[in-house]
Design a protein around this motif. Structure first.
Motif, mmCIF file in Angstrom:
data_model
loop_
_atom_site.group_PDB
_atom_site.id
_atom_site.type_symbol
_atom_site.label_atom_id
_atom_site.label_comp_id
_atom_site.label_asym_id
_atom_site.label_seq_id
_atom_site.Cartn_x
_atom_site.Cartn_y
_atom_site.Cartn_z
ATOM 1 N N ASN A 1 0.840 -1.190 0.000
ATOM 2 C CA ASN A 1 0.000 0.000 0.000
ATOM 3 C C ASN A 1 0.885 1.253 0.000
ATOM 4 O O ASN A 1 2.109 1.169 -0.098
ATOM 5 N N GLU A 2 0.261 2.416 0.136
ATOM 6 C CA GLU A 2 1.014 3.664 0.054
ATOM 7 C C GLU A 2 1.988 3.840 1.211
ATOM 8 O O GLU A 2 2.910 4.658 1.125
ATOM 9 N N ASN B 1 1.644 4.294 -8.809
ATOM 10 C CA ASN B 1 1.725 5.738 -8.623
ATOM 11 C C ASN B 1 0.352 6.349 -8.877
ATOM 12 O O ASN B 1 -0.187 6.266 -9.982
ATOM 13 N N ARG C 1 2.984 8.233 4.059
ATOM 14 C CA ARG C 1 2.668 7.677 2.742
ATOM 15 C C ARG C 1 3.766 8.032 1.738
ATOM 16 O O ARG C 1 4.319 9.135 1.783
ATOM 17 N N ASP D 1 4.583 9.167 -1.727
ATOM 18 C CA ASP D 1 3.984 9.844 -2.883
ATOM 19 C C ASP D 1 5.085 10.700 -3.489
ATOM 20 O O ASP D 1 5.295 11.853 -3.095
#
Length: 551
Positions: A413-414, A435, A472, A474
């Protein structure tokens, strides 16, 4: 001095802050106890005597407060310098307090004493066990951050397992294979990172997620050892993906490991030596032809490096080889360097001008000791094929009882956690994460592994300490770059497109900065400096042969 202070007072100069404070303290002591008294009692009277004998030597005297301030500043600068040197020497001499039974060290004596009492006293110690699998960019990045986080936590153990006992700067492999840098300058022993962690030189055989255990096999004797964990970090990297083509797996070289690069270098030099002794035109051309498969960063950079090395060496050392016999062919199923957009065509044109033949829209379907066969029917007579066509997860990761993505990578997961396994984090080449910005998986690059390591280390530390906060991942890439030949490259940085010498310098500076120590950065910088003025070396490195069948 660092060892003396540590033994006598428990002050460790291995920390830069302590070293600077120590230097400032010594500088002020020297100022008050020596510099000011000597200036007032010795230097000032002597200067006054000289002036009385020769008035022409008189000079304006500064105010006492100004003179003392100037002297204090100079002593402070001297102290900071001395403290920094003391820290460096202390680290070099190993003044950190080491527990030889556990093979870890601490920067504070009270922490060491607590460790001895807890671990080697009466009763079974209760530890929170963190196990890191893999010694690449992802694994070492996590390790270094966790060691800083738990430096003084004696109830937390950190262990790292890696089949290679060194960290390898993989983006520099093509440079190493063609002699621009030395092998040991791009490889760093993992033990140099392990101050607060213990290292096992072993391969990972299997992972039991339900039982929270990992079976490893020691390199020295093949003995199987079970290791248990409370928190697991999967950073096992990837392996070459041959897409089920057994002929390519048998006959093609790769460029993923230090052994691969050494084997490729030896193969190139062997082919040049053989071609120089061959009188038949067809046989000479076959030996002097090098086919690289893969239009991504690895394939393009390898093809460019091989071309520069082969053409320069043939001209200087192998005078019996006809220049027209030397060929470097780059085969790509799609466009060249699609990751950098509009600069891909420039890279193609630039490499073409240098003499690299580029075949697009074709795949290698069969490799043999004497030819490469493409799916368009073209057969290229050659005795060297380099495969840079893809990456897949290791069999251990692919066999995990978890959800997987493309290439056998484990899905995360993130927060880089394996689904249903919050105690297991995966990152780097073995992790599959989509992404959210692009809808595509993050590519298995060193750049992404470095960024993921920071997130994974934070999340593991939060879980161990019970904070519950999970960061997270990102990451929007700041850009991409590739070296396409000597003093030539392409780069996209924050939307700015660069090419030529400037992009080449940017590539070198970026990967120089990513080397793990000042020593390695200095060594590689010297290698590159020497390479600007000294021709390529065609020394064959002993009897290190490629692992596959000789042609």
């Amino acid at each position: 001095m660092g060892v003396v202070l540590y033994r006598a007072f428990g002050v460790s100069l291995s920390r830069l802050r302590n070293g600077v404070l120590y230097g400032l303290g010594v500088g002020m002591v020297v100022l008050v106890a020596f510099a000011i008294p000597v200036s007032m009692a010795v230097i000032a009277p002597a200067a006054a005597g000289l002036v009385s004998e020769d008035p022409s030597m008189a000079a304006p005297r500064p105010e006492p407060a100004v003179a003392i301030t100037d002297s204090a500043i100079s002593h402070a600068i001297w102290g900071v310098t001395a403290g920094t040197v003391a820290t460096a020497l202390t680290r070099r001499l190993g003044a950190n307090y080491r527990c030889h039974r556990c093979d870890i060290e601490f920067s504070k004596r009270p922490t060491y004493a607590e460790h001895v009492s807890r671990m080697h006293g009466s009763g079974a110690p209760l530890l929170r066990r963190i196990l890191v699998l893999g010694g690449g960019y992802a694994g070492i990045g996590v390790l270094r951050r966790l060691q800083r986080e738990f430096e003084d936590s004696v109830d937390t153990s950190i262990t790292i397992v890696s089949e290679d006992n060194f960290f390898l700067s993989t983006p520099l492999l093509a440079e190493m294979a063609t002699g621009h840098v030395e092998p040991r300058h791009i490889s760093t022993p993992i033990r140099t990172f392990c101050r607060r962690a213990r290292y096992y030189h072993a391969s990972v055989e299997s992972i039991d997620l339900d039982g929270r255990s990992v079976m490893i096999r020691r390199t020295v004797d093949g003995k199987a050892v079970e290791m248990r964990y409370d928190h697991l970090v999967l950073a096992l990297g990837g392996q070459t993906n041959y897409y089920g083509n057994s002929s390519v797996e048998e006959h093609a070289l790769t460029i993923r490991t230090l052994e691969d690069a050494l084997a490729l270098r030896n193969r190139i030099i062997t082919m040049l030596e053989g071609a120089d002794q061959e009188d038949g035109a067809a046989e000479q051309e076959s030996m002097a032809t090098f086919v690289v498969v893969g239009g991504g960063f690895s394939g393009v950079e390898t093809a460019g490096a091989i071309h520069d090395f082969v053409t320069e060496s043939a001209e200087r050392y192998y005078r019996n080889i006809e220049p027209s016999a030397v060929r470097v062919v780059l085969v790509s199923a799609g466009p060249i360097l699609p990751e950098i957009g509009e600069l891909g065509p420039y890279a193609e044109r630039a490499m073409g001008r240098r003499g690299v033949e580029i075949i697009k829209g074709a795949k290698l379907v069969e490799a043999s000791p004497h030819a490469a066969t493409l799916d368009n029917g073209k057969i290229i007579p050659c005795m060297t094929i380099v495969w840079a066509g893809g990456v897949r997860a290791s069999p251990v990761v692919a066999a995990l009882d978890a959800e997987h993505g493309a290439g056998g990578r484990v899905s995360v997961n993130e927060c880089l956690q394996v689904a249903g396994r919050p105690e297991v984090h995966a990152l780097g080449d073995c992790a599959h994460l989509v992404n959210a910005r692009t809808g595509r998986p993050y590519p298995p690059t060193a750049q992404n592994a470095i960024r993921q390591a920071a997130v994974a280390a934070h999340n593991v530390a939060s879980a161990v300490r019970g904070r519950g906060s999970q960061r997270r991942f990102d990451y929007a890439s700041a850009g991409s770059m590739a070296m396409i030949g000597r003093r030539d490259g392409v780069a996209v940085l924050f939307g700015l497109r660069l090419r030529g010498v400037l992009a080449w310098l940017l590539w070198r500076n970026y990967y120089l900065s990513r080397l793990p120590s000042a020593e390695k950065r200095l060594r590689v910088a010297i290698d590159w400096l020497v390479d600007l003025y000294v021709p390529s070396d065609v020394t064959r490195l002993g009897n290190i042969l490629d692992r596959r069948r000789r042609p």
